[in-house]
Structures are given as structure tokens and as C-alpha cells.
Motif scaffolding. Structure first.
Motif: not given
Length: 279
Positions: A10-29
Motif C-alpha cells: 500500500g505504499l506510494d513509491i515516487f519515480y522519475k522516467d525520462w527519455g524515449p520509451k523504446n531506448a535501453q533503460p537504466i535504473m538508478f538506486h
């Protein structure tokens, strides 16, 4: 764009998602006690290089829910998975700094394989395999170090955060160091956005979680980056051990670099990250 993901508890986790959706994703922690904002220099660099970049605020940190419990690596990894699943990130590169490195190791071991979600991993100034000194880990830091962090967080975390950021985190306490007041203020700002309870309990998570088996379970190419003047996570009981546990690990040591080298030396670290991701 930005948004929130609802977790199973039940938590709300905030995220940012930038750039083209068809590009390889990089996720930062991100590390303790910060937020996704700590990745600004990397997210801008990679989005300008054509990648899709994603970062989230850990539970109790930044703009995510200030929940009372669940401040442990299992929940951190599950929350990261909730973001990756919601955005359907596949063939992603996961980059974790400090506590975020522990989160990445647990995430990949528990959620990232073999579903094709993870292509590569980068652990930067990361806490695995175990920070705490024990009989089996004599190179670790004594419990008194972490008790000091707990005491500072409980009694006056505003001052603790100022002291950490203006001192050992970025190596600003070293003779001849160039000190950037804005960097100190931004670290303090991020920390004070979060929950004191999450920060207090997160100290146990990053210092006492033995992630030996997590590292052994990671099979994808993994780059371990660490400064040899890291005063927060000493290299001897972290990176030098981690690379030996990884099946497909590479170690890159930066002479004289501090724990917060992603910010202080972004002009060196970012191209090295790009070379690894492209390689």
C-alpha cells in the motif's frame, strides 16, 4: 515524466522516467539517506546520450510514503521491482550507489533473473557484501560506528546530515579539497525530506545485511566502482570482496576518490559508466 507506483503493502513509491520509451533503460538506486535527486548528474548525462533513465525514492525517503516499517533490503528490492514491473523495464542496466548497491544486489538476486529484466549491473561505492565487523568479517567496521550514526539520527539528524555531507561523504574534510557548498546543501535537503524513522532503521539495513549470497547469485556482467579514499564504505571490506564473489565481475578503483564520487567526479565516472554499458 514522474509518478507513483503502489506497492503490495500500500505504499506510494515516487519515480522519475525520462527519455524515449523504446531506448535501453537504466535504473538508478540511491544511497542513504538521499533520494532519486542524487542521480541528477547521471540521469541528465544518459538521457542526453539517448537512454531511458529511471530513478525512484526508496520507501521513507524523498517523496515516497513515510511508512513506519519495512526498512530492510527485502522491502527495498521489492519496491524497486514494483517500479520496474510497472514500467515494464526489460534488458535494463541497474546502477546502485552505497545502500542502493545493496538494494541492486538483492533486487537482481531475487527479482531480476532469469526473466530478462537485467542486462548489466553497476555497484558504485556499494555496501555489499557486509559492512559490519563480525568474527567472520574482521575487516568490517565496529558496531560503534553505526551506533554513532543511529545516535546522531535520533538526537539531531539535521546536524548529522550537515556534518556528513560537509566532511567525509565527499572528502571535503581532506586537505586541499575543493568544497562545493551547493553540493552540501543539496545532500542535506534530500536527507531532510525523508523520514527520521526510515533513516534510523535503514542504518541496520545497510550495515548488518550479509549479501554474500546475493552477489554469488548475480550472473550478468557487473562493474564494481570504488574510490580508494572512501571514508564511508571502506574499499577493503566492500568492493575488494564483492568482485571475488561475483561470477562476472570487473573492479575499477579510483585513486583518491571519495564515497560521493558520482557527484564530485561525474566528468570521469559518467564516461566510464557509458563505456561499460555500451561494451
Amino acid at each position: 515524466m514522474t509518478g507513483f507506483v503502489k506497492t503490495k503493502d500500500g505504499l506510494d513509491i515516487f519515480y522519475k522516467d525520462w527519455g524515449p520509451k523504446n531506448a535501453q533503460p537504466i535504473m538508478f538506486h540511491h544511497g542513504w539517506p538521499l533520494s532519486s535527486d542524487d542521480w541528477d548528474a547521471q540521469m541528465l548525462f544518459f538521457v542526453l546520450n539517448g537512454y531511458r533513465v529511471v530513478a525512484h525514492d526508496r520507501r521513507g525517503h524523498g517523496r515516497s510514503t513515510q511508512v513506519s516499517d519495512g526498512h530492510d533490503m527485502d522491502h527495498y528490492a521489492a519496491d524497486a521491482f514494483a517500479v520496474a514491473e510497472h514500467l515494464d523495464l526489460r534488458n535494463a542496466v541497474h546502477i546502485g550507489h552505497s545502500t542502493g548497491g545493496g538494494e541492486v544486489a538483492r533486487y537482481v538476486a531475487r527479482h531480476g533473473q532469469p526473466a530478462g529484466r537485467v542486462a548489466k549491473v553497476v555497484l558504485v561505492s556499494a555496501v555489499p557484501p557486509l559492512m559490519l565487523k563480525t568474527a567472520a568479517n574482521p575487516e568490517g567496521l565496529p558496531i560503534e560506528v553505526f551506533d554513532g550514526f543511529r545516535q546522531g539520527t535520533a538526537e539531531n539528524r539535521a546536524q548529522l546530515f550537515l556534518d556528513v555531507a560537509s566532511g567525509p561523504f565527499y572528502g571535503f574534510n581532506r586537505e586541499g579539497a575543493t568544497v562545493y557548498p551547493g553540493v552540501v546543501q543539496n545532500w542535506w535537503r534530500q536527507g531532510m525530506m525523508g523520514s527520521a524513522k526510515a533513516h534510523y532503521e535503514g542504518i541496520k539495513a545497510f550495515s548488518e545485511t550479509d549479501q554474500t549470497e546475493d552477489l554469488k547469485a548475480i550472473t550478468v556482467p557487473t562493474l564494481v566502482m570504488h574510490g580508494d579514499d572512501d571514508q564511508i564504505v571502506p574499499i577493503a571490506d566492500s568492493a575488494l570482496k564483492s568482485v571475488k564473489l561475483l561470477k562476472n565481475g570487473t573492479l575499477k578503483v579510483y585513486k583518491g576518490y571519495p564515497h560521493g564520487m558520482l557527484t564530485t567526479h561525474a566528468e570521469v565516472i559518467n564516461p566510464d559508466l557509458l563505456a561499460f554499458i555500451k561494451g
